[in-house]
Design a protein around this motif. Structure first.
Motif, PDB file in Angstrom:
ATOM      1  N   GLU A 203       0.323  -0.846   0.202  1.00 49.10           N
ATOM      2  CA  GLU A 203       0.315   0.059  -0.042  1.00 49.10           C
ATOM      3  C   GLU A 203       0.817   0.741  -0.135  1.00 49.10           C
ATOM      4  OE1 GLU A 203      -3.111   1.281  -0.962  1.00 49.10           O
ATOM      5  OE2 GLU A 203      -3.563  -0.306  -0.115  1.00 49.10           O
ATOM      6  N   PRO A 204       1.517   1.733  -0.960  1.00 50.60           N
ATOM      7  CA  PRO A 204       0.648   1.149  -2.506  1.00 50.60           C
ATOM      8  C   PRO A 204       1.512   0.184  -3.073  1.00 50.60           C
ATOM      9  CG  PRO A 204       1.862   3.693  -2.276  1.00 50.60           C
ATOM     10  CD  PRO A 204       1.769   3.231  -1.363  1.00 50.60           C
ATOM     11  N   LEU A 205       1.697  -0.628  -3.856  1.00 48.34           N
ATOM     12  CA  LEU A 205       2.349  -1.520  -5.213  1.00 48.34           C
ATOM     13  C   LEU A 205       2.664  -1.004  -5.724  1.00 48.34           C
ATOM     14  CD1 LEU A 205       2.682  -4.626  -4.982  1.00 48.34           C
ATOM     15  CD2 LEU A 205       1.053  -4.531  -6.947  1.00 48.34           C
TER      16      LEU A 205
ATOM     17  N   LEU B 240      -0.245   1.489  -7.270  1.00 51.23           N
ATOM     18  CA  LEU B 240      -1.277   0.832  -7.104  1.00 51.23           C
ATOM     19  C   LEU B 240      -2.177   0.933  -5.471  1.00 51.23           C
ATOM     20  CD1 LEU B 240      -3.150  -0.633  -9.261  1.00 51.23           C
ATOM     21  CD2 LEU B 240      -2.636  -2.361  -8.362  1.00 51.23           C
ATOM     22  N   PHE B 241      -2.908   1.425  -5.434  1.00 47.62           N
ATOM     23  CA  PHE B 241      -3.295   1.963  -4.392  1.00 47.62           C
ATOM     24  C   PHE B 241      -4.734   1.296  -3.886  1.00 47.62           C
ATOM     25  CE2 PHE B 241      -0.980   5.431  -5.352  1.00 47.62           C
ATOM     26  CZ  PHE B 241      -0.414   5.948  -4.417  1.00 47.62           C
ATOM     27  N   GLY B 242      -4.900   0.626  -2.764  1.00 52.94           N
ATOM     28  CA  GLY B 242      -6.349   0.557  -2.587  1.00 52.94           C
ATOM     29  C   GLY B 242      -6.233  -1.290  -2.287  1.00 52.94           C
ATOM     30  N   ILE B 243      -5.754  -1.638  -2.951  1.00 51.89           N
ATOM     31  CA  ILE B 243      -5.584  -3.159  -3.122  1.00 51.89           C
ATOM     32  C   ILE B 243      -5.644  -4.074  -1.155  1.00 51.89           C
ATOM     33  CG2 ILE B 243      -4.798  -3.773  -5.807  1.00 51.89           C
ATOM     34  CD1 ILE B 243      -2.175  -4.687  -3.395  1.00 51.89           C
ATOM     35  N   THR B 244      -4.956  -3.400  -0.404  1.00 53.84           N
ATOM     36  CA  THR B 244      -4.536  -3.977   0.822  1.00 53.84           C
ATOM     37  C   THR B 244      -6.399  -4.075   2.150  1.00 53.84           C
ATOM     38  OG1 THR B 244      -4.235  -1.877   1.606  1.00 53.84           O
ATOM     39  CG2 THR B 244      -2.325  -3.538   1.240  1.00 53.84           C
TER      40      THR B 244
ATOM     41  N   VAL C 217     -10.288   1.566  -5.909  1.00 53.13           N
ATOM     42  CA  VAL C 217      -8.584   1.838  -6.321  1.00 53.13           C
ATOM     43  C   VAL C 217      -8.275   2.503  -7.685  1.00 53.13           C
ATOM     44  CG1 VAL C 217      -7.171  -0.260  -7.762  1.00 53.13           C
ATOM     45  CG2 VAL C 217      -9.029  -1.094  -6.760  1.00 53.13           C
ATOM     46  N   ARG C 218      -7.010   3.142  -6.457  1.00 56.43           N
ATOM     47  CA  ARG C 218      -6.519   3.899  -8.113  1.00 56.43           C
ATOM     48  C   ARG C 218      -4.432   4.000  -8.455  1.00 56.43           C
ATOM     49  NH1 ARG C 218      -4.575   8.768  -6.233  1.00 56.43           N
ATOM     50  NH2 ARG C 218      -4.474   8.451  -3.659  1.00 56.43           N
TER      51      ARG C 218
ATOM     52  N   HIS D 268       1.887  10.675 -24.100  1.00 51.99           N
ATOM     53  CA  HIS D 268       2.626  10.154 -22.439  1.00 51.99           C
ATOM     54  C   HIS D 268       2.064  11.214 -21.596  1.00 51.99           C
ATOM     55  CE1 HIS D 268       6.025  13.890 -23.269  1.00 51.99           C
ATOM     56  NE2 HIS D 268       5.856  12.991 -25.098  1.00 51.99           N
ATOM     57  N   GLY D 269       2.583  10.959 -20.063  1.00 55.65           N
ATOM     58  CA  GLY D 269       2.844  11.812 -19.296  1.00 55.65           C
ATOM     59  C   GLY D 269       2.341  11.154 -17.843  1.00 55.65           C
ATOM     60  N   LYS D 270       1.500  11.738 -17.332  1.00 55.15           N
ATOM     61  CA  LYS D 270       1.085  11.972 -15.568  1.00 55.15           C
ATOM     62  C   LYS D 270      -0.376  10.762 -16.275  1.00 55.15           C
ATOM     63  CE  LYS D 270       4.282  13.169 -12.768  1.00 55.15           C
ATOM     64  NZ  LYS D 270       5.390  11.937 -12.886  1.00 55.15           N
ATOM     65  N   CYS D 271      -0.489   9.505 -15.458  1.00 57.52           N
ATOM     66  CA  CYS D 271      -2.013   9.265 -15.468  1.00 57.52           C
ATOM     67  C   CYS D 271      -2.923   8.634 -14.021  1.00 57.52           C
ATOM     68  CB  CYS D 271      -2.406   8.151 -16.085  1.00 57.52           C
ATOM     69  SG  CYS D 271      -1.356   6.152 -16.145  1.00 57.52           S
ATOM     70  N   ASN D 272      -3.588   8.865 -14.093  1.00 55.60           N
ATOM     71  CA  ASN D 272      -3.845   8.680 -12.209  1.00 55.60           C
ATOM     72  C   ASN D 272      -5.780   8.298 -12.556  1.00 55.60           C
ATOM     73  OD1 ASN D 272      -4.921   9.369  -9.847  1.00 55.60           O
ATOM     74  ND2 ASN D 272      -5.071  11.090  -9.732  1.00 55.60           N
ATOM     75  N   ASN D 273      -5.543   7.264 -12.992  1.00 57.48           N
ATOM     76  CA  ASN D 273      -7.080   6.550 -13.031  1.00 57.48           C
ATOM     77  C   ASN D 273      -7.800   5.647 -11.850  1.00 57.48           C
ATOM     78  OD1 ASN D 273      -6.554   7.356 -15.320  1.00 57.48           O
ATOM     79  ND2 ASN D 273      -4.890   4.773 -15.593  1.00 57.48           N
ATOM     80  N   THR D 274      -9.096   6.025 -11.668  1.00 55.16           N
ATOM     81  CA  THR D 274     -10.224   5.416 -10.579  1.00 55.16           C
ATOM     82  C   THR D 274     -10.498   4.412 -11.146  1.00 55.16           C
ATOM     83  OG1 THR D 274      -9.515   8.119  -9.221  1.00 55.16           O
ATOM     84  CG2 THR D 274     -10.754   6.263  -7.935  1.00 55.16           C
ATOM     85  N   LEU D 275     -10.906   3.273 -10.567  1.00 59.00           N
ATOM     86  CA  LEU D 275     -11.434   2.436 -10.549  1.00 59.00           C
ATOM     87  C   LEU D 275     -12.494   2.229  -8.998  1.00 59.00           C
ATOM     88  CD1 LEU D 275      -9.589  -0.270 -11.247  1.00 59.00           C
ATOM     89  CD2 LEU D 275     -10.737   1.456 -12.583  1.00 59.00           C
ATOM     90  N   TYR D 276     -13.936   2.579  -9.526  1.00 63.49           N
ATOM     91  CA  TYR D 276     -14.918   2.545  -7.990  1.00 63.49           C
ATOM     92  C   TYR D 276     -15.791   1.230  -7.983  1.00 63.49           C
ATOM     93  CZ  TYR D 276     -13.746   7.172  -8.809  1.00 63.49           C
ATOM     94  OH  TYR D 276     -13.275   9.151  -7.932  1.00 63.49           O
ATOM     95  N   GLU D 277     -16.346   0.737  -6.726  1.00 62.32           N
ATOM     96  CA  GLU D 277     -16.795  -0.567  -6.643  1.00 62.32           C
ATOM     97  C   GLU D 277     -16.389  -1.542  -7.521  1.00 62.32           C
ATOM     98  OE1 GLU D 277     -21.012   0.700  -6.434  1.00 62.32           O
ATOM     99  OE2 GLU D 277     -20.156   2.398  -6.620  1.00 62.32           O
ATOM    100  N   CYS D 278     -15.097  -2.157  -7.055  1.00 60.50           N
ATOM    101  CA  CYS D 278     -14.790  -3.167  -7.610  1.00 60.50           C
ATOM    102  C   CYS D 278     -15.139  -4.370  -6.806  1.00 60.50           C
ATOM    103  CB  CYS D 278     -13.169  -3.010  -7.433  1.00 60.50           C
ATOM    104  SG  CYS D 278     -12.676  -1.599  -8.076  1.00 60.50           S
TER     105      CYS D 278
END
Ligand code: NAG
Ligand code: NAG
Ligand code: NAG
Length: 246
Positions: free
Chosen positions: A60-62, A88-92, A119-120, A139-149
């Motif tokens: 956390e994060p992985l 990767l945030f949220g797997i715990t 999960v972000r 190319h650049g930064k990305c910051n993707n969020t997955l909800y209710e997984c």
């Protein structure tokens, strides 16, 4: 094609014990699945900052050094993806709600389902090809969020003997993540053109499940590879009779 690089934990490989605070499960317990769900959940919380002794990297994060996949020629996305310094945030935070296991025989298995609110993934990305028909080269930064997984795991394992002790090794590890909602944030999708970059991103976020359907399986496969490796690092250090009670 899929490439995944995870940082290595170098450690001594003599037989180890689990931390004494971890509650062990009984292999003969008819509710073994439920016991494992609780034990593994507790262990993940305990070890989420990493535990070198057992070969566990911080969770956390992985951090994934590099993840590369692509050349899918059909679907909404025909594209090459490279992610570096992926966090990767949220797997715990996932809770296990359905768990069936049997470790009695040589051929053991554990199947489970789990649920997490969020999960972000933050990373430096490179993407080229097409995204929903738009030619992109970003190319650049990305910051993707997955909800209710919802996450589904289906694993099989085998047993082997090393230095007169029995050990377990995961042979098959299938992982599938199903988010209900996805929000993408990719900077600079069309290199140097802020207006078009924003338009393509907006369109991707109007059709997020269509985009996710094409990249999701590659992410699932990457996560499966990483988690299988982490679990096998622990299993190669801790003999079966230290993992389980009879
Ligand atoms: C596990 O499988 C063995 C043999 O297939 C069976 O005898 C045992 O009852 C099973 N244990 C559990 C907890 O289901
Ligand atoms: C992807 O496909 C293109 C065109 O066929 C090819 O030039 C490229 O080398 C492929 N990339 C990978 C990583 O396989
Ligand atoms: C990613 O987005 C989240 C939520 O919007 C935010 O808290 C976080 O700081 C962002 N991370 C980066 C690196 O921008």
């Amino acid at each position: 094609m899929l490439i995944v690089l995870l940082s290595l934990v170098l450690g001594c490989v003599s037989a180890k014990s689990l931390a004494p605070e971890i509650q062990k499960c009984r292999k003969s317990d008819p509710q073994l699945g439920e016991c494992l769900a609780k034990t593994v959940f507790d262990s993940i919380l305990r070890f989420k900052q990493g535990y070198n002794e057992l070969g566990i990297v911080p969770l956390e994060p992985l951090v994934i050094q590099k993840l590369e996949f692509g050349n899918s020629s059909s679907g909404a996305v025909a594209v090459q993806h490279v992610y570096e310094n992926l966090k990767l945030f949220g797997i715990t935070t996932f809770t296990i709600y359905d768990s069936v296991a049997n470790f009695s025989d040589e051929n053991c298995y554990w199947r489970l389902k789990s649920y997490g609110n969020l999960v972000r993934m933050e990373a430096d990305y490179k993407m080229s090809g097409k995204l929903l028909l738009f030619p992109i080269n970003g190319h650049g930064k990305c910051n993707n969020t997955l909800y209710e997984c919802e996450a589904m795991y289906n694993t099989r394992c085998e047993k082997y003997t090393k230095n007169n002790k029995k050990y377990i090794r995961i042979t098959d590890f299938v992982f599938k993540l199903k988010p209900k909602k996805v929000v993408f944030d990719f900077k600079n999708l069309v290199d140097g053109n802020e207006y078009l970059s924003n338009e393509v991103l907006k369109t991707a976020n109007e059709n997020p499940m269509q985009v996710y359907a094409d990249v999701g399986p590659a992410f699932d496969e990457a996560i499966a590879k990483i988690e299988k490796e982490i679990v096998n690092r622990v299993f190669s250090r801790v003999p079966e009779d230290e993992l389980f009670l009879p």
